[in-house]
Every structure is written in structure tokens, then in C-alpha cells.
Design a protein around this motif. Structure first.
Motif, PDB file in Angstrom:
ATOM      1  N   GLY A  66       0.820  -1.206   0.000  1.00  0.00           N
ATOM      2  CA  GLY A  66       0.000   0.000   0.000  1.00  0.00           C
ATOM      3  C   GLY A  66       0.858   1.262   0.000  1.00  0.00           C
ATOM      4  O   GLY A  66       0.554   2.241  -0.676  1.00  0.00           O
ATOM      5  N   HIS A  67       1.937   1.260   0.760  1.00  0.00           N
ATOM      6  CA  HIS A  67       2.819   2.430   0.788  1.00  0.00           C
ATOM      7  C   HIS A  67       3.392   2.701  -0.612  1.00  0.00           C
ATOM      8  O   HIS A  67       3.306   3.799  -1.133  1.00  0.00           O
ATOM      9  CB  HIS A  67       3.996   2.192   1.747  1.00  0.00           C
ATOM     10  CG  HIS A  67       3.655   2.361   3.201  1.00  0.00           C
ATOM     11  ND1 HIS A  67       2.688   1.627   3.842  1.00  0.00           N
ATOM     12  CD2 HIS A  67       4.183   3.186   4.147  1.00  0.00           C
ATOM     13  CE1 HIS A  67       2.635   1.996   5.125  1.00  0.00           C
ATOM     14  NE2 HIS A  67       3.534   2.946   5.332  1.00  0.00           N
ATOM     15  N   SER A  68       4.016   1.659  -1.177  1.00  0.00           N
ATOM     16  CA  SER A  68       4.773   1.868  -2.414  1.00  0.00           C
ATOM     17  C   SER A  68       3.887   1.979  -3.648  1.00  0.00           C
ATOM     18  O   SER A  68       4.195   2.732  -4.563  1.00  0.00           O
ATOM     19  CB  SER A  68       5.765   0.717  -2.624  1.00  0.00           C
ATOM     20  OG  SER A  68       6.711   0.696  -1.585  1.00  0.00           O
ATOM     21  N   TYR A  69       2.799   1.199  -3.669  1.00  0.00           N
ATOM     22  CA  TYR A  69       2.056   1.116  -4.923  1.00  0.00           C
ATOM     23  C   TYR A  69       0.584   1.497  -4.812  1.00  0.00           C
ATOM     24  O   TYR A  69      -0.180   1.276  -5.740  1.00  0.00           O
ATOM     25  CB  TYR A  69       2.264  -0.272  -5.540  1.00  0.00           C
ATOM     26  CG  TYR A  69       3.726  -0.486  -5.875  1.00  0.00           C
ATOM     27  CD1 TYR A  69       4.367   0.331  -6.808  1.00  0.00           C
ATOM     28  CD2 TYR A  69       4.490  -1.452  -5.218  1.00  0.00           C
ATOM     29  CE1 TYR A  69       5.724   0.187  -7.091  1.00  0.00           C
ATOM     30  CE2 TYR A  69       5.848  -1.609  -5.503  1.00  0.00           C
ATOM     31  CZ  TYR A  69       6.453  -0.781  -6.436  1.00  0.00           C
ATOM     32  OH  TYR A  69       7.790  -0.923  -6.715  1.00  0.00           O
ATOM     33  N   LEU A  70       0.206   2.041  -3.675  1.00  0.00           N
ATOM     34  CA  LEU A  70      -1.128   2.624  -3.604  1.00  0.00           C
ATOM     35  C   LEU A  70      -0.956   4.124  -3.416  1.00  0.00           C
ATOM     36  O   LEU A  70      -1.661   4.920  -4.004  1.00  0.00           O
ATOM     37  CB  LEU A  70      -1.891   2.019  -2.413  1.00  0.00           C
ATOM     38  CG  LEU A  70      -3.412   2.118  -2.454  1.00  0.00           C
ATOM     39  CD1 LEU A  70      -4.007   1.024  -1.584  1.00  0.00           C
ATOM     40  CD2 LEU A  70      -3.923   3.455  -1.998  1.00  0.00           C
ATOM     41  N   VAL A  71       0.032   4.495  -2.602  1.00  0.00           N
ATOM     42  CA  VAL A  71       0.221   5.912  -2.309  1.00  0.00           C
ATOM     43  C   VAL A  71       1.355   6.513  -3.150  1.00  0.00           C
ATOM     44  O   VAL A  71       1.117   7.305  -4.062  1.00  0.00           O
ATOM     45  CB  VAL A  71       0.463   6.132  -0.804  1.00  0.00           C
ATOM     46  CG1 VAL A  71       0.694   7.610  -0.506  1.00  0.00           C
ATOM     47  CG2 VAL A  71      -0.716   5.608   0.009  1.00  0.00           C
TER      48      VAL A  71
END
Ligand code: WT7
Length: 651
Positions: free
Chosen positions: A332-337
Motif C-alpha cells: 500500500g505504501h509503495s504502490y497505492l500511495v
């Protein structure tokens, strides 16, 4: 197809040039990219870029870094003088938020959608342009600052999947504070442990979150946790579900009330950071003891997530990207935000899960929003497969152009279902292997790379992987061994928060000069990597990373338990299920009721994802003579397999 062809390419003008470096025929079952996929791909010649990046990985990463904006240039691309404490883009000035938001405001992207959100029940929808994103992040940043949070301070974020979690992360980064997101599915012990370790001053949370129609009492869990965490001075509460909660005067503040105050107003300059300044910490389970906080930076992490998402999912301006991961995990950190916003993409964030109220929920969202790039986990695919093809078949999925998977090995059966039923036998499946520690994709195809179901194919540009034996010697093709990485990369973890020693020991000691992944794998004669699984005591339950040690300590915290051991055993949907062995205290009697109580105890303390499949009562646990539980032996016994070397087993 919903996708317009980029102007620069046409079917005729781009014959597939395979002749020059045509790979030898690949072994096993291979799925080649279609002509259309190759025609549409931004990068057509994987081998060429791979060769040049291999020759000089610094030059590759420097070129990538130049595509982003910096306040001041680096003196050195990579400083490896104090390895394994590598530094990237040293001397450079930057802020990841400048590249996620500020940069886009100077272009047409200002009015492009950054985020689309839908509520679990499907009744609420919200959209934010990059302009709106800047407004919301600025307001949250002003509020966080007004709470006394300064550059370098820690902020814990514990929320459901609502747009405010994205604002909160970016707001921290904007002012140079360090965020520590704790997955909203964790419970009191996990949250309290992480706040305690990080010494956060501020917690940002919601009154509650929705999960399959029920309310998770997030604020109540925060209240319980804070009894143990005196470092926390303030709590910001976002109203999401409208449940009754406790508001402690002086400490707790409703976000919607703060937004009404003058403190929220006005500009907020994006803080000028050093490339090596910490962007966030994220706790993850290791082989022993408590979860450890992985440290990621503004500069290198930014370059890594930007570049990997660009090449691997080929993100274009007309794409709609959906990464189904929770912001509480590294995916979520790298590829959602961060990754999508660095690429100026439009992301979709969904509050709910795949099968509530019905198993077509995700397919419905793909159709409703015209999702083009879809990235999820094998466990979700296996779960949805179970409901049958009629659910996806109800929906028009023709907007999709690439599919992705992450988190654990994908079994060929699930791969093929995903390929055939969701991808209509046309779309590549991008199987990305990476870790919380790596920050970004490490072993992954790009759309033009021929695929073998269950393999993440080959390392990303600039990386070299190796499979080695116990002594560190490379093993032969098709032989299982330890997966190690040979080159440093910009998005790599810099250390374990406040524990440099453990960083060196955990990742760089077994094979000096090489990064130990903790995974076992094989490489076939085509150079394709096949991940087998963890070689340490890390569990992968529904793709979530949990430690045996955490489950064991939750069990031992129950008054009836003297000793406990946890292992992972294969599970059809979850990948691994948690199985536990418990020795009761003297005078306590084993019963199905006690077993059930213990399962519930773990779920209450750690979170529902950690609920054991089974609690088995034993009189004794297999231990080494030095008293370490031999989980390997328990695992072999449970599966009826040979116990292996048991010479260290105590009598
Ligand atoms: C571990 C890292 C960073 C992505 C989310 C998980 C396993 C991850 C794959 C894959 C096979 C995979 C490995 C790895 N893993 N992706 N595509 N194929 N295994 O991050 O929670 O830090 O877990 O997940 O075992 O070591 P994480």
C-alpha cells in the motif's frame, strides 16, 4: 479496447523485433506477450535495457532519478563507503511529496484525478484531483504541525481504507515528519507495541472502520493501547462510522472540528529534506522477537517506487490503477500511495474487501471505474476462484490491460484462472516478488517478458540475484537454495529503526556483501526465479506477514498457557494457516472450549488475521538442548514428513 493507442505507435510501424536478441526457446509452459501488448508497451526491448543496467546500475538509477524534480542535485549516486549502510543520492535535496503532488500542479495533471474512492457499501464515492489532493494534504499538514509535530517526529497512523489515510501519510512527509502506519486489522498488542517502540507523539485514527458490514472499533483499540504509551500527546480522530466513542479532553481531537479552525488554513511549504532523511518506518515481522521497524528514505525510495511502477506496470496517463492492498502494508505504501502519485496516475482506493456483500464486489468496481491495471494477491484470487466464474462473467472487464500479483508464490492453478477468467487469455500477469525491506519490485517481469505461471521471471533492471547454499556458494540450476541479492538499490531499507546491529546481523551477515532475503528459491536454466517460501519463522497468512514469535507471545499472555509454539501449514485459500501447540499450566485441563478461547485470545490481542486454525495441546515441545523450540520438527511431524536432522534435539 478502452485504451487508445499512443500516437507514436501503430500496429504496422512496430514489428516485433525479436531477431537480434531472440531468446532461445524457453523451457516449460510459457505464455508469450501478444502483438498488441508489445505494440502498446512503452519499453519494447527488455534485454537491451537490462544489459545496459547490468553494466552500470548506478548510471541506470541516475537516469531514473533525473526524471524527477530535486531541490538540489546529488554529489554521488551511491555512497557505499560504509556498507552495508548504503546511501543514495547523497547531498541531494528533495521531498517525495514535491514529486507526488507539487510537481503535477504546474502541469495539466493539476486537474487530473489522483484518487477515486468508494465505500464498502458502495453508496459513497469521492474523487480528488491532484489540485484537491494538495488542498487536503495541506490542511492535514497544517493541523499536524499545530499539534506540535516537527520535522523528524514520529506519527502513528491507524485507520481504515479511507482517503484520509492517504492525506495523513502525505501530510507527514510534506512537513518532514516520519509516519508509522499500523495496519487497521491489527489489535491492541500489535498497535501498542509499535507505538511504544517508535515513541510517537501523535496518533491519527478513525472512530471505527467497516469490515464486511461490521464495525471495527479502531478508537477503542487506540484508547486501550495508549494506556501503555505515555509518549502520545495528541490523537486526531476522523469520523467515519459514527459509533459512540470516548473523547479524552486535551488529548483527543475530532478532525472535522480541527478543519473548522484557523490552524487548518493557509499554505504549507513542502519541507526541504535531505535525500537520505527518513520518510517512514514500517513494522514487519522478522525471524525472532518483536516486529522490527524498516526505515525508508525520501530520495532513494522515491526513485525506486517511481521507476519500478513505470516500467513494470507501464503506467500511462490514461490508466486507472488499482492496487487492492491495504495502505498499512508496504504494498500500500509503495504502490497505492507513493508510486502511483509519483507517476501522476489515477488510483482507485476501495474501502471494502472482495466478497462483501457478494463475491462480485471487485469485478463491479473494475467495470464501474474502468480500471486498466489491477494488482492483487494470490490469496484473494484463490478465494474468488472458489465462488466460480459466473461472478466475474457478470461484468465487463474489457478495460483491463495488465494484471498483477504479489505477496506469496502464486500456484499455477490460480495463475491460470486469473489469466483465463479475468484476463480473457490476453493479459500478461505481472508476478512481482519483493519485500517490506526492498521497498520496490525486485524480481518481476515487464509486460513484454514471456511468462511462466508461478515465476516472477527475472530481477528488475540493475539487480542481480543468486541462489546459494548454506556456505554461500551458488547452487546449480533447478536446485533449491537461499535467495540473495547482489547489488544495492535506491529503495532498499537503510536500517532497522534504532537497531543498526540487528540490521547488519539480519540482512548482511550470513553472506557478507550480499543481501539475505530470508526466502528459498530455485532458478531454472532460462534464468527464471521460482520463490519457494520463507526459510525463517516468518508466516505468510493470506499474504500478510506475521511472526511465529508474536503468535506465541500472544498465547503465553493467557493465564492458562505455560508454553506455546506456532507454525505455518499449507492452507488452500490463505496460503498458510497458523497451527499452534500449547502446553498448559499445571492444574489447567485441556478441552475444545479452552482451545477455542485461546484462538479467540490471539485474535483479540493481535488481530483477526492471526487467529490460529488450530490449537493442539501437548505435554512437551521439541526443543534443542539450548532450549529453542524446533518448529521445523513440529512442522514435519504435522505433515507426516521426515524430521530431518534432529541431532540437536534434547532428550
Ligand atoms: C515476503 C515479503 C512486498 C510485497 C508484499 C509482501 C513473499 C512477496 C512474492 C511473490 C512469491 C512472494 C516472500 C517475501 N513474497 N511477493 N511475488 N512470489 N513470494 O511483503 O510482507 O514484506 O513479505 O513475501 O516470501 O520474502 P512482505
Amino acid at each position: 479496447m478502452a485504451i487508445k493507442k499512443p500516437k507514436t505507435t501503430s500496429k504496422k510501424a512496430t514489428p516485433v523485433k525479436r531477431a537480434a536478441n531472440k531468446p532461445k526457446k524457453l523451457s516449460g509452459e510459457v505464455f508469450y506477450p501478444s502483438k498488441q501488448v508489445i505494440a502498446e508497451a512503452r519499453l519494447k526491448d527488455w534485454d537491451k535495457l537490462n544489459r545496459s543496467a547490468k553494466k552500470d546500475f548506478r548510471a541506470f538509477w541516475e537516469a531514473e532519478a533525473k526524471e524527477l524534480e530535486w531541490y538540489g542535485k546529488w554529489k554521488k549516486v551511491l555512497d557505499d563507503s560504509k556498507k552495508p549502510f548504503f546511501k543514495w543520492f547523497t547531498g541531494a535535496k528533495v521531498n517525495i511529496v514535491h514529486n507526488c503532488i507539487d510537481r503535477h500542479l504546474k502541469t495539466y495533471r493539476k486537474n487530473k484525478l489522483a484518487l477515486i474512492w468508494e465505500s464498502e457499501d458502495g453508496k459513497e464515492h469521492r474523487t480528488y484531483s491532484y489540485y484537491a489532493m494538495n488542498r487536503e494534504v495541506t490542511r492535514m499538514a497544517n493541523i499536524i504541525k499545530a499539534m506540535g509535530v516537527k520535522r523528524g517526529d514520529l506519527v502513528t497512523i491507524y485507520m481504515g481504507r479511507v482517503p484520509e489515510i492517504v492525506f495523513a501519510m502525505l501530510a507527514c512527509a510534506k512537513i518532514g515528519a516520519i509516519h508509522s502506519v499500523v495496519f487497521g486489522g491489527f489489535s491492541v498488542d500489535s498497535l501498542a507495541g509499535r507505538i511504544e517502540d517508535s515513541q510517537s507523539k501523535l496518533v491519527i485514527t478513525c472512530d471505527g472502520s467497516f469490515q464486511n458490514g461490521k464495525i471495527v472499533q479502531l478508537k477503542q483499540i487506540v484508547d486501550d493501547s495508549l494506556k501503555r504509551c505515555p509518549s502520545v500527546e495528541n490523537v486526531i480522530v476522523i469520523k467515519r462510522v459514527g459509533n459512540e466513542i470516548n473523547i479524552e479532553t486535551g488529548r483527543d481531537h475530532w478532525y472535522h472540528e480541527l478543519l473548522e479552525q484557523p490552524i487548518a488554513e493557509g499554505k504549507c511549504e513542502t519541507e526541504v529534506m535531505d535525500a537520505e532523511d527518513t520518510l517512514y518506518i514500517l513494522y514487519t515481522s522478522g525471524s525472532t522477537g518483536k516486529p522490527k521497524a524498516i526505515v525508508h528514505t525520501h530520495g532513494g525510495y522515491m526513485v525506486g517506487t517511481y521507476s519500478t511502477l513505470k516500467y513494470v506496470f507501464d503506467v500511462r496517463d490514461d490508466d486507472r490503477w488499482w492496487c487492492t492492498a491495504d495502505p498499512g502494508w508496504v504494498t500500500g505504501h509503495s504502490y497505492l500511495v507513493y508510486g502511483p502519485m509519483l507517476n501522476g496516475a489515477t488510483s482507485f482506493l476501495f474501502e471494502g474487501g472482495p466478497a462483501y456483500p457478494e463475491p462480485n464486489r471487485w469485478w463491479q468496481c473494475i467495470e464501474r471505474y474502468g480500471i486498466t491495471l489491477f494488482y492483487t494477491a494470490p490469496t484473494a484470487i484463490r478465494g474468488l476462484m472458489r465462488f466460480g466464474e459466473s461472478w466475474p462473467d457478470k461484468h465487463d472487464l474489457s478495460s483491463l490491460r495488465l494484471l498483477g500479483t504479489v505477496g506469496e508464490p502464486i500456484n499455477p492453478e490460480a495463475w491460470k484462472w486469473y489469466y483465463r477468467v479475468i484476463g480473457k487469455s490476453k493479459l500478461p500477469i505481472i508476478d512481482t516478488w519483493w519485500q517490506t525491506e526492498t521497498g520496490a519490485f525486485m524480481i518481476t517481469p515487464t509486460p513484454v517478458v514471456p511468462l511462466k505461471p508461478g515465476s516472477g521471471t527475472r530481477p528488475f533492471f540493475g539487480q542481480e540475484a543468486e541462489i546459494v547454499d548454506e556456505q554461500g556458494k551458488p547452487v546449480a540450476d533447478d536446485t533449491e537454495g537461499y535467495l540473495v541479492l547482489k547489488n544495492p538499490w535506491p529503495a532498499m531499507l537503510r536500517t532497522i529503526y534504532k537497531d543498526d546491529e540487528r540490521y547488519v546481523k539480519q540482512y548482511w551477515s550470513k553472506y557478507p556483501g550480499k543481501y539475505t532475503t530470508g526466502d528459498s528459491a530455485k532458478r531454472d536454466k532460462d534464468g527464471y526465479y521460482w520463490i519457494i517460501g520463507r526459510v525463517d519463522d516468518v508466516l505468510k497468512v493470506s499474504g500478510h506477514r506475521l511472526g511465529t514469535a508474536e503468535v506465541e507471545s500472544a498465547l503465553v499472555s493467557h493465564p492458562a498457557v505455560a508454553e506455546a509454539a506456532a507454525i505455518g501449514l499449507p492452507h488452500d485459500i490463505k496460503g498458510q494457516g497458523i497451527h499452534t501447540f500449547v502446553m498448559l499450566r499445571a492444574g489447567k485441563v485441556a478441552s475444545p472450549e479452552v482451545a477455542e478461547e485461546l484462538r479467540q485470545h490471539v485474535a483479540t490481542h493481535m488481530g483477526p488475521i492471526a487467529r490460529p486454525e488450530e490449537v493442539k495441546f501437548v505435554d512437551k515441545l521439541p526443543k534443542t538442548r539450548s532450549g529453542k523450540i524446533m518448529r521445523r520438527v513440529l512442522k514435519a511431524r504435522a505433515q507426516g514428513l521426515p524430521e530431518g536432522d534432529i541431532s540437536t534435539l534434547e532428550e
